[in-house]
Design a protein around this motif. Structure first.
Motif, PDB file in Angstrom:
ATOM      1  N   GLN A  38       0.837  -1.219   0.000  1.00  0.00           N
ATOM      2  CA  GLN A  38       0.000   0.000   0.000  1.00  0.00           C
ATOM      3  C   GLN A  38       0.869   1.264   0.000  1.00  0.00           C
ATOM      4  OE1 GLN A  38      -3.503   0.180  -0.233  1.00  0.00           O
ATOM      5  NE2 GLN A  38      -3.148  -1.949  -0.827  1.00  0.00           N
ATOM      6  N   LEU A  39       1.703   1.368  -1.017  1.00  0.00           N
ATOM      7  CA  LEU A  39       2.666   2.457  -1.082  1.00  0.00           C
ATOM      8  C   LEU A  39       2.075   3.722  -1.711  1.00  0.00           C
ATOM      9  CD1 LEU A  39       5.691   0.333  -2.343  1.00  0.00           C
ATOM     10  CD2 LEU A  39       5.234   1.072   0.011  1.00  0.00           C
ATOM     11  N   ASP A  40       2.431   4.852  -1.109  1.00  0.00           N
ATOM     12  CA  ASP A  40       2.054   6.150  -1.673  1.00  0.00           C
ATOM     13  C   ASP A  40       3.111   6.653  -2.651  1.00  0.00           C
ATOM     14  OD1 ASP A  40      -0.410   7.082  -0.045  1.00  0.00           O
ATOM     15  OD2 ASP A  40       1.000   6.369   1.491  1.00  0.00           O
ATOM     16  N   PHE A  41       4.335   6.138  -2.502  1.00  0.00           N
ATOM     17  CA  PHE A  41       5.440   6.660  -3.312  1.00  0.00           C
ATOM     18  C   PHE A  41       6.602   5.678  -3.263  1.00  0.00           C
ATOM     19  CE2 PHE A  41       9.395   9.340  -3.314  1.00  0.00           C
ATOM     20  CZ  PHE A  41       9.352   9.700  -4.651  1.00  0.00           C
ATOM     21  N   VAL A  42       7.262   5.501  -4.413  1.00  0.00           N
ATOM     22  CA  VAL A  42       8.483   4.690  -4.483  1.00  0.00           C
ATOM     23  C   VAL A  42       9.597   5.529  -5.079  1.00  0.00           C
ATOM     24  CG1 VAL A  42       9.622   2.697  -5.547  1.00  0.00           C
ATOM     25  CG2 VAL A  42       7.279   2.488  -4.703  1.00  0.00           C
ATOM     26  N   LEU A  43      10.736   5.558  -4.402  1.00  0.00           N
ATOM     27  CA  LEU A  43      11.945   6.162  -4.952  1.00  0.00           C
ATOM     28  C   LEU A  43      12.901   5.017  -5.245  1.00  0.00           C
ATOM     29  CD1 LEU A  43      13.507   8.696  -5.721  1.00  0.00           C
ATOM     30  CD2 LEU A  43      14.441   8.732  -3.398  1.00  0.00           C
ATOM     31  N   ASP A  44      13.009   4.687  -6.535  1.00  0.00           N
ATOM     32  CA  ASP A  44      13.832   3.550  -6.946  1.00  0.00           C
ATOM     33  C   ASP A  44      15.234   4.044  -7.298  1.00  0.00           C
ATOM     34  OD1 ASP A  44      14.779   1.114  -7.721  1.00  0.00           O
ATOM     35  OD2 ASP A  44      13.573   0.969  -9.546  1.00  0.00           O
ATOM     36  N   ALA A  45      16.066   4.158  -6.272  1.00  0.00           N
ATOM     37  CA  ALA A  45      17.431   4.616  -6.484  1.00  0.00           C
ATOM     38  C   ALA A  45      18.332   3.503  -6.987  1.00  0.00           C
ATOM     39  CB  ALA A  45      17.995   5.184  -5.174  1.00  0.00           C
ATOM     40  N   GLY A  46      17.909   2.251  -6.789  1.00  0.00           N
ATOM     41  CA  GLY A  46      18.742   1.119  -7.172  1.00  0.00           C
ATOM     42  C   GLY A  46      18.537   0.647  -8.598  1.00  0.00           C
ATOM     43  N   GLY A  47      17.289   0.629  -9.040  1.00  0.00           N
ATOM     44  CA  GLY A  47      17.007   0.245 -10.418  1.00  0.00           C
ATOM     45  C   GLY A  47      17.137  -1.238 -10.694  1.00  0.00           C
ATOM     46  N   ARG A  48      17.026  -2.051  -9.666  1.00  0.00           N
ATOM     47  CA  ARG A  48      17.205  -3.486  -9.857  1.00  0.00           C
ATOM     48  C   ARG A  48      16.015  -4.127 -10.569  1.00  0.00           C
ATOM     49  NH1 ARG A  48      19.140  -7.581  -5.078  1.00  0.00           N
ATOM     50  NH2 ARG A  48      20.751  -5.977  -4.977  1.00  0.00           N
ATOM     51  N   ASN A  49      14.807  -3.602 -10.346  1.00  0.00           N
ATOM     52  CA  ASN A  49      13.600  -4.236 -10.869  1.00  0.00           C
ATOM     53  C   ASN A  49      12.818  -3.316 -11.799  1.00  0.00           C
ATOM     54  OD1 ASN A  49      13.671  -6.779  -9.281  1.00  0.00           O
ATOM     55  ND2 ASN A  49      13.500  -5.385  -7.553  1.00  0.00           N
ATOM     56  N   ASP A  50      12.112  -3.938 -12.727  1.00  0.00           N
ATOM     57  CA  ASP A  50      11.211  -3.220 -13.609  1.00  0.00           C
ATOM     58  C   ASP A  50      10.066  -2.631 -12.788  1.00  0.00           C
ATOM     59  OD1 ASP A  50       8.616  -3.427 -15.520  1.00  0.00           O
ATOM     60  OD2 ASP A  50      10.407  -3.072 -16.715  1.00  0.00           O
ATOM     61  N   ALA A  51       9.482  -1.546 -13.288  1.00  0.00           N
ATOM     62  CA  ALA A  51       8.390  -0.892 -12.552  1.00  0.00           C
ATOM     63  C   ALA A  51       7.227  -1.836 -12.269  1.00  0.00           C
ATOM     64  CB  ALA A  51       7.906   0.330 -13.326  1.00  0.00           C
ATOM     65  N   THR A  52       6.997  -2.783 -13.165  1.00  0.00           N
ATOM     66  CA  THR A  52       5.880  -3.704 -12.958  1.00  0.00           C
ATOM     67  C   THR A  52       6.071  -4.568 -11.711  1.00  0.00           C
ATOM     68  OG1 THR A  52       6.947  -5.278 -14.468  1.00  0.00           O
ATOM     69  CG2 THR A  52       5.296  -3.793 -15.407  1.00  0.00           C
ATOM     70  N   TRP A  53       7.310  -4.736 -11.276  1.00  0.00           N
ATOM     71  CA  TRP A  53       7.615  -5.510 -10.067  1.00  0.00           C
ATOM     72  C   TRP A  53       6.934  -4.888  -8.848  1.00  0.00           C
ATOM     73  CZ3 TRP A  53      10.273  -4.970  -5.395  1.00  0.00           C
ATOM     74  CH2 TRP A  53      10.750  -6.152  -4.796  1.00  0.00           C
ATOM     75  N   PHE A  54       6.788  -3.557  -8.863  1.00  0.00           N
ATOM     76  CA  PHE A  54       6.200  -2.846  -7.728  1.00  0.00           C
ATOM     77  C   PHE A  54       4.679  -2.699  -7.846  1.00  0.00           C
ATOM     78  CE2 PHE A  54      10.505  -1.160  -8.342  1.00  0.00           C
ATOM     79  CZ  PHE A  54      11.041  -1.244  -7.064  1.00  0.00           C
TER      80      PHE A  54
END
Length: 329
Positions: free
Chosen positions: A220-236
């Motif tokens: 139930q995330l309001d925001f994701v900051l993907d600083a690592g870039g390990r996974n595709d956006a669909t993963w989240f």
């Protein structure tokens, strides 16, 4: 002055220190005698003109394109030091002031030098109790995190925020900032970083090795900051509230990716930091009141820039890698 000067971008460059002329300053600039510098993944990517081919599209994932046709080149953007001269239009600083900032990003910062000509608007006064090393670290990485959390998205008290690579350069500031803004912070990292992520303020730490995004209860995330870039956006995807933004930092997204994410209802975007006066002033205040601290992964002398790049390239540094300038600088 001492500087690292390149004729062209070349990953094989020795990054040797040589002599160069002290730069002149424009009316809106100050001359800074550098005491410390910081390096970032983008420094390495720019040196090697990091390029990705994805979905038939070529992405130059650094600042290299902005240096096309430029020679000589002095890399770097992150500085902390003392003002030695001010331009005729500058009223913000005077000679002798200790300052820090990210100079001309994206652009030609010319920071790998004993003296840097910097727009006064790209700098803030260094808090007196903060070291030059710590201030130098809190520039590109800290401004990146702050702009994502307060400009591109406005984190609110109670927001559920997930941050990947939470102990790296950007991530370790982002965790502290999100906590400062009142968010419930979830850190996604490898097991060896759990203790530091918790120390930085994460309310919850998830391990890449054991967290199964496909089967775990939705975050139930309001925001994701993907600083690592390990996974595709669909993963989240199944963990995001409807419309919740996901900011991806390591490199750009192709048009195909953007279209695919939009079709899936994902609000995913690449964000690049830019030099901003109000942002670096905010960072100075956060450092001053202790809301953020710089974790230093290692300190290298200016003459060992190649070794510092090698350490940064490993991608495992906890916090920032700092370059300390000669005492005579």
């Amino acid at each position: 002055m001492k500087a690292i000067v390149l004729e062209k971008l070349d990953p094989a460059a020795p990054l040797a220190v040589t002599e160069a002329a002290v730069p002149d300053i424009a009316a809106d600039e100050v001359l800074v005698k550098t005491h410390a510098l910081a390096i970032n993944p983008v420094d390495i990517k720019t040196l090697e003109d990091y390029t990705i081919v994805r979905d038939g599209e070529t992405i130059r994932g650094s600042a290299a394109s902005l240096l096309d046709g430029v020679s000589p080149i002095i890399l770097g953007w992150d500085i902390a030091g003392v003002v030695t001269a001010v331009g005729t239009d500058v009223t913000k600083f005077k000679a002798g002031d200790a300052v820090f900032g990210m100079v001309r990003f994206p652009g030609h910062g010319k920071a790998y030098a004993e003296y840097v000509a910097a727009p006064a608007a790209h700098l803030a006064a260094k808090p007196a109790h903060i070291s030059f090393d710590a201030a130098a670290g809190a520039t590109l990485a800290a401004v990146t995190a702050w702009q994502c959390l307060t400009r591109h998205y406005s984190v609110k008290a109670g927001d559920r925020v997930l941050i990947t690579a939470p102990t790296g350069g950007v991530g370790h500031y982002a965790v502290q900032m999100a906590k400062h803004l009142g968010a419930y912070v979830i850190a996604l990292t490898s097991g060896g970083n759990t203790a530091l992520a918790t120390e930085l303020g994460a309310n919850e730490v998830l391990d890449y090795a054991t967290f199964d995004a496909a089967t775990a209860a939705p975050l139930q995330l309001d925001f994701v900051l993907d600083a690592g870039g390990r996974n595709d956006a669909t993963w989240f995807a199944r963990h995001l509230k409807p419309g919740a933004p996901l900011f991806y930092l390591p490199s750009g997204l192709t048009k195909v990716q953007q279209q695919r994410y939009a079709a899936q209802g994902l609000n995913a975007a690449f964000k690049m930091v830019t030099s901003e006066e109000s942002a670096i002033e905010d960072i100075a205040r956060l450092l001053h009141d202790g809301s953020i601290v710089t974790k230093i992964a290692g300190v290298y002398p200016f003459t060992e820039m190649k070794a510092a790049f090698a350490a940064q390239h490993k991608g495992t540094a906890q916090g920032k890698i700092i370059i300390r300038m000669p005492a005579s600088a």
